[in-house]
Design a protein around this motif. Sequence first.
Motif, PDB file in Angstrom:
ATOM      1  N   ARG A  65      66.184  76.946 -12.992  1.00 15.31           N
ATOM      2  CA  ARG A  65      67.318  77.871 -13.044  1.00 15.31           C
ATOM      3  C   ARG A  65      67.175  78.940 -14.124  1.00 15.31           C
ATOM      4  NH1 ARG A  65      71.394  75.146 -10.003  1.00 15.31           N
ATOM      5  NH2 ARG A  65      70.114  74.171  -8.386  1.00 15.31           N
ATOM      6  N   ARG A  66      66.409  78.665 -15.148  1.00 14.13           N
ATOM      7  CA  ARG A  66      66.237  79.596 -16.268  1.00 14.13           C
ATOM      8  C   ARG A  66      65.040  79.096 -17.089  1.00 14.13           C
ATOM      9  NH1 ARG A  66      70.954  77.815 -16.082  1.00 14.13           N
ATOM     10  NH2 ARG A  66      71.891  79.858 -16.353  1.00 14.13           N
ATOM     11  N   GLN A  67      64.654  79.842 -18.094  1.00 14.43           N
ATOM     12  CA  GLN A  67      63.531  79.370 -18.917  1.00 14.43           C
ATOM     13  C   GLN A  67      63.964  78.156 -19.750  1.00 14.43           C
ATOM     14  OE1 GLN A  67      61.974  81.634 -22.331  1.00 14.43           O
ATOM     15  NE2 GLN A  67      60.023  81.681 -21.248  1.00 14.43           N
ATOM     16  N   LEU A  68      63.093  77.162 -19.793  1.00 15.04           N
ATOM     17  CA  LEU A  68      63.356  75.954 -20.579  1.00 15.04           C
ATOM     18  C   LEU A  68      62.384  75.900 -21.756  1.00 15.04           C
ATOM     19  CD1 LEU A  68      63.554  73.304 -17.682  1.00 15.04           C
ATOM     20  CD2 LEU A  68      65.423  74.684 -18.651  1.00 15.04           C
ATOM     21  N   THR A  69      62.889  75.499 -22.924  1.00 11.12           N
ATOM     22  CA  THR A  69      62.025  75.333 -24.099  1.00 11.12           C
ATOM     23  C   THR A  69      61.994  73.857 -24.499  1.00 11.12           C
ATOM     24  OG1 THR A  69      62.516  77.547 -24.919  1.00 11.12           O
ATOM     25  CG2 THR A  69      61.688  75.975 -26.530  1.00 11.12           C
ATOM     26  N   PHE A  70      60.793  73.305 -24.567  1.00 14.26           N
ATOM     27  CA  PHE A  70      60.611  71.948 -25.086  1.00 14.26           C
ATOM     28  C   PHE A  70      60.024  72.107 -26.491  1.00 14.26           C
ATOM     29  CE2 PHE A  70      60.409  71.600 -20.436  1.00 14.26           C
ATOM     30  CZ  PHE A  70      61.380  70.639 -20.216  1.00 14.26           C
ATOM     31  N   GLY A  71      60.921  72.387 -27.432  1.00 17.55           N
ATOM     32  CA  GLY A  71      60.485  72.773 -28.771  1.00 17.55           C
ATOM     33  C   GLY A  71      59.670  71.711 -29.481  1.00 17.55           C
ATOM     34  N   GLY A  72      60.022  70.457 -29.266  1.00 16.86           N
ATOM     35  CA  GLY A  72      59.297  69.376 -29.935  1.00 16.86           C
ATOM     36  C   GLY A  72      57.870  69.252 -29.441  1.00 16.86           C
ATOM     37  N   HIS A  73      57.582  69.852 -28.296  1.00 12.87           N
ATOM     38  CA  HIS A  73      56.236  69.771 -27.719  1.00 12.87           C
ATOM     39  C   HIS A  73      55.553  71.136 -27.673  1.00 12.87           C
ATOM     40  CE1 HIS A  73      56.802  65.571 -26.505  1.00 12.87           C
ATOM     41  NE2 HIS A  73      58.058  65.927 -26.385  1.00 12.87           N
ATOM     42  N   GLY A  74      56.237  72.162 -28.196  1.00 17.51           N
ATOM     43  CA  GLY A  74      55.613  73.488 -28.350  1.00 17.51           C
ATOM     44  C   GLY A  74      55.307  74.196 -27.049  1.00 17.51           C
ATOM     45  N   PHE A  75      56.107  73.973 -25.994  1.00 20.24           N
ATOM     46  CA  PHE A  75      55.863  74.763 -24.782  1.00 20.24           C
ATOM     47  C   PHE A  75      57.154  75.092 -24.055  1.00 20.24           C
ATOM     48  CE2 PHE A  75      55.551  70.487 -22.944  1.00 20.24           C
ATOM     49  CZ  PHE A  75      56.122  70.619 -21.684  1.00 20.24           C
ATOM     50  N   VAL A  76      57.042  76.082 -23.162  1.00 17.77           N
ATOM     51  CA  VAL A  76      58.190  76.520 -22.372  1.00 17.77           C
ATOM     52  C   VAL A  76      57.818  76.486 -20.896  1.00 17.77           C
ATOM     53  CG1 VAL A  76      59.074  78.041 -24.214  1.00 17.77           C
ATOM     54  CG2 VAL A  76      57.586  78.987 -22.454  1.00 17.77           C
ATOM     55  N   VAL A  77      58.835  76.491 -20.052  1.00 14.62           N
ATOM     56  CA  VAL A  77      58.624  76.583 -18.607  1.00 14.62           C
ATOM     57  C   VAL A  77      59.406  77.803 -18.129  1.00 14.62           C
ATOM     58  CG1 VAL A  77      58.772  75.378 -16.399  1.00 14.62           C
ATOM     59  CG2 VAL A  77      58.398  74.069 -18.490  1.00 14.62           C
ATOM     60  N   SER A  78      58.702  78.772 -17.555  1.00 15.70           N
ATOM     61  CA  SER A  78      59.328  80.065 -17.244  1.00 15.70           C
ATOM     62  C   SER A  78      59.415  80.283 -15.740  1.00 15.70           C
ATOM     63  CB  SER A  78      58.497  81.214 -17.841  1.00 15.70           C
ATOM     64  OG  SER A  78      58.242  81.003 -19.198  1.00 15.70           O
ATOM     65  N   PRO A  79      60.574  80.802 -15.283  1.00 14.70           N
ATOM     66  CA  PRO A  79      60.734  81.099 -13.852  1.00 14.70           C
ATOM     67  C   PRO A  79      60.314  82.540 -13.546  1.00 14.70           C
ATOM     68  CG  PRO A  79      62.846  81.312 -14.988  1.00 14.70           C
ATOM     69  CD  PRO A  79      61.808  81.085 -16.046  1.00 14.70           C
ATOM     70  N   LEU A  80      59.071  82.757 -13.169  1.00 13.65           N
ATOM     71  CA  LEU A  80      58.600  84.113 -12.863  1.00 13.65           C
ATOM     72  C   LEU A  80      58.600  84.314 -11.350  1.00 13.65           C
ATOM     73  CD1 LEU A  80      55.461  84.107 -15.223  1.00 13.65           C
ATOM     74  CD2 LEU A  80      57.800  84.791 -15.793  1.00 13.65           C
ATOM     75  N   VAL A  81      58.604  85.564 -10.902  1.00 16.54           N
ATOM     76  CA  VAL A  81      58.499  85.775  -9.449  1.00 16.54           C
ATOM     77  C   VAL A  81      57.109  85.368  -8.959  1.00 16.54           C
ATOM     78  CG1 VAL A  81      60.225  87.604  -9.256  1.00 16.54           C
ATOM     79  CG2 VAL A  81      57.858  88.216  -9.722  1.00 16.54           C
ATOM     80  N   THR A  82      56.160  85.383  -9.874  1.00 19.07           N
ATOM     81  CA  THR A  82      54.793  85.018  -9.502  1.00 19.07           C
ATOM     82  C   THR A  82      54.548  83.513  -9.618  1.00 19.07           C
ATOM     83  OG1 THR A  82      54.308  85.742 -11.748  1.00 19.07           O
ATOM     84  CG2 THR A  82      53.640  87.209  -9.974  1.00 19.07           C
ATOM     85  N   SER A 124      49.186  90.453 -23.355  1.00 13.97           N
ATOM     86  CA  SER A 124      50.345  90.903 -22.577  1.00 13.97           C
ATOM     87  C   SER A 124      50.257  90.516 -21.110  1.00 13.97           C
ATOM     88  CB  SER A 124      50.481  92.428 -22.702  1.00 13.97           C
ATOM     89  OG  SER A 124      50.574  92.786 -24.059  1.00 13.97           O
ATOM     90  N   TYR A 125      49.121  90.014 -20.684  1.00  8.40           N
ATOM     91  CA  TYR A 125      48.932  89.705 -19.269  1.00  8.40           C
ATOM     92  C   TYR A 125      49.714  88.463 -18.814  1.00  8.40           C
ATOM     93  CZ  TYR A 125      46.756  88.469 -14.876  1.00  8.40           C
ATOM     94  OH  TYR A 125      46.558  88.146 -13.558  1.00  8.40           O
ATOM     95  N   GLY A 126      49.515  87.371 -19.547  1.00 15.19           N
ATOM     96  CA  GLY A 126      49.964  86.085 -18.991  1.00 15.19           C
ATOM     97  C   GLY A 126      50.920  85.319 -19.876  1.00 15.19           C
ATOM     98  N   ASN A 127      51.682  86.038 -20.716  1.00 17.19           N
ATOM     99  CA  ASN A 127      52.557  85.295 -21.632  1.00 17.19           C
ATOM    100  C   ASN A 127      53.767  84.706 -20.893  1.00 17.19           C
ATOM    101  OD1 ASN A 127      54.713  87.297 -21.688  1.00 17.19           O
ATOM    102  ND2 ASN A 127      53.298  88.561 -22.873  1.00 17.19           N
ATOM    103  N   ALA A 128      54.681  84.110 -21.661  1.00 21.76           N
ATOM    104  CA  ALA A 128      55.794  83.378 -21.048  1.00 21.76           C
ATOM    105  C   ALA A 128      56.930  84.285 -20.590  1.00 21.76           C
ATOM    106  CB  ALA A 128      56.319  82.323 -22.020  1.00 21.76           C
ATOM    107  N   GLY A 129      56.817  85.570 -20.863  1.00 20.12           N
ATOM    108  CA  GLY A 129      57.744  86.526 -20.269  1.00 20.12           C
ATOM    109  C   GLY A 129      59.140  86.568 -20.863  1.00 20.12           C
ATOM    110  N   ALA A 130      59.309  86.076 -22.091  1.00 15.77           N
ATOM    111  CA  ALA A 130      60.662  86.033 -22.667  1.00 15.77           C
ATOM    112  C   ALA A 130      60.949  87.235 -23.559  1.00 15.77           C
ATOM    113  CB  ALA A 130      60.843  84.760 -23.483  1.00 15.77           C
ATOM    114  N   PHE A 131      62.153  87.771 -23.433  1.00 18.35           N
ATOM    115  CA  PHE A 131      62.723  88.617 -24.483  1.00 18.35           C
ATOM    116  C   PHE A 131      63.493  87.635 -25.367  1.00 18.35           C
ATOM    117  CE2 PHE A 131      63.317  92.444 -21.379  1.00 18.35           C
ATOM    118  CZ  PHE A 131      61.962  92.692 -21.417  1.00 18.35           C
ATOM    119  N   ALA A 132      62.808  87.127 -26.363  1.00 15.21           N
ATOM    120  CA  ALA A 132      63.365  86.028 -27.168  1.00 15.21           C
ATOM    121  C   ALA A 132      64.171  86.590 -28.333  1.00 15.21           C
ATOM    122  CB  ALA A 132      62.218  85.145 -27.655  1.00 15.21           C
ATOM    123  N   PHE A 133      65.187  87.407 -28.005  1.00 17.38           N
ATOM    124  CA  PHE A 133      65.926  88.118 -29.059  1.00 17.38           C
ATOM    125  C   PHE A 133      66.586  87.180 -30.060  1.00 17.38           C
ATOM    126  CE2 PHE A 133      66.534  91.174 -25.360  1.00 17.38           C
ATOM    127  CZ  PHE A 133      65.481  91.981 -25.742  1.00 17.38           C
TER     128      PHE A 133
END
Length: 437
Positions: A311-328, A66-75
């Motif tokens: 501007r928002r979280q991006l998912t690069f699904g074909g490469h299995g990673f996301v880029v998240s805009p956190l305040v940190t 829970s410390y360092g995840n990507a921070g998404a509510f991926a509903f």
Amino acid sequence: MNSHSVAANAARAAAGDGQPLARNDAASDIIVIGAGIVGLAAAFHLLGEGRRVRLLERNGVAEGASYGNAGAFAFTDILPLASPGILRKAPAWLLDPLGPLSIPPSYLPRILPWLIRFGRAGLPDRYRHSLLVQARLMRLAATAMDAMVDAAGLRPLVRRDGNLQLYESEGEWQAALPGWEARASEGIRFEHARGERLAELQPGLSPRFTVGTFTPHWQTVADPYRFAMALFDAVIARGGAITHGEAVRLEPGPDGVRIHLADGSRRLAGQVVLAGGAWSRPLAKGLGDRLPLETERGYNTTLAPEAFDLRRQLTFGGHGFVVSPLVTGIRVGGAVELGGLAAPPNFRRSEAMLKKAAAFLPGLRTEGGRQWMGFRPSMPDSLPVIGPSTADPRVFYAFGHGHLGLTQSAATGRLIAELASGRPPSIPIDSFRPDRF
Ligand SMILES: Cc1cc2nc3c(=O)[nH]c(=O)nc-3n(C[C@H](O)[C@H](O)[C@H](O)COP(=O)(O)OP(=O)(O)OC[C@H]3O[C@@H](n4cnc5c(N)ncnc54)[C@H](O)[C@@H]3O)c2cc1C
């Protein structure tokens, strides 16, 4: 780990750590093992029912997955990982040792039984079942999270600007369309975007991305650790307490469930919630529940907040990673390494994803990042374990949420509070039973 947080947790713990549970209080007391986001959400909901709740945590609060995840509510992320599509992609992914999916050869014999179950769970009929169950849990996840965020005063920590999934070719997008159709049939809204609309949703993308899919209902938190710590504060404010210690064995008895701690002490509780994330298996096994819980290790790097105009979280699904805009900071990461709990991290994975992100987002400033590895608690059918132990109805399991523990934490908390109070759960929990395999 972070020394500031350990000190802060210790101070909070001292404030909340009262007398050991008295024998005659046992029937009304409940101990939650594990102060990750799932244990915290369970504690928060149980306190809302008027229960006396104590968390038991061996490290600092929220210093596991829970410390360092990507921070998404991926509903909207209702497609189980165990799927025909992944089974098709996996062999190619496995060829790249730093790719989206890897299995260290030394761990292969250990994880083989889990992989076989994963393969079976990905067969079309089982996949369809898991998808429907996941969609139902996600509907509860969204409403329960909304309610918890308001009740705990967490609204300032939530962003509601959606997620943009990006594709490198028409072929990749076409291959994703059946998944979007499945989401549409569950009422999920999304928008395919190209050209100017795509550039408006995220300026500065590499031209290799010609199409994307925007899901507006997806949310992200300001920072997952800050979110969890704010929830912990709300738990303490509701009258919850915390004890630092490691549970090593659960012993049901006539007067309650005895928790044996690593330091030789014991605690008695009327009910117990096991929310130990990826480390839950031995305690369940001690009760007689043999669960195929494994860990999918994930990696990331957190860059400075100004590293990119995201501007928002991006998912690069074909490469299995996301880029998240956190305040940190801008957090780049994901990947799955089926390598168990003991091996040291291989941060070349974080570096490989960062290198790709720099190619996908020209201008991304990659210097000075902080690397992290976390242990996702994962079941082979991509569904969590939520419900009573088969050995004793006073012990409830709340673990195994894989990639979705933050998203599903409030729903799990609500279900656990309902079950522990003897009320019918908001949704059927049969598919989350510990003995479903
Ligand atoms: C790279 C990465 C990205 C992710 N991104 C997302 C995302 O965007 N959205 C999302 O929803 N999910 C995401 N996840 C998954 C999510 O982080 C996990 O599902 C979630 O944090 C699990 O929470 P938990 O409380 O079950 O486990 P943890 O956070 O690991 O907490 C378990 C706690 O139990 C304690 N514990 C264990 N055993 C004992 C014991 N015997 N005695 C006392 N204490 C014990 C541990 O010390 C730990 O603090 C991601 C995971 C990774 C690794």
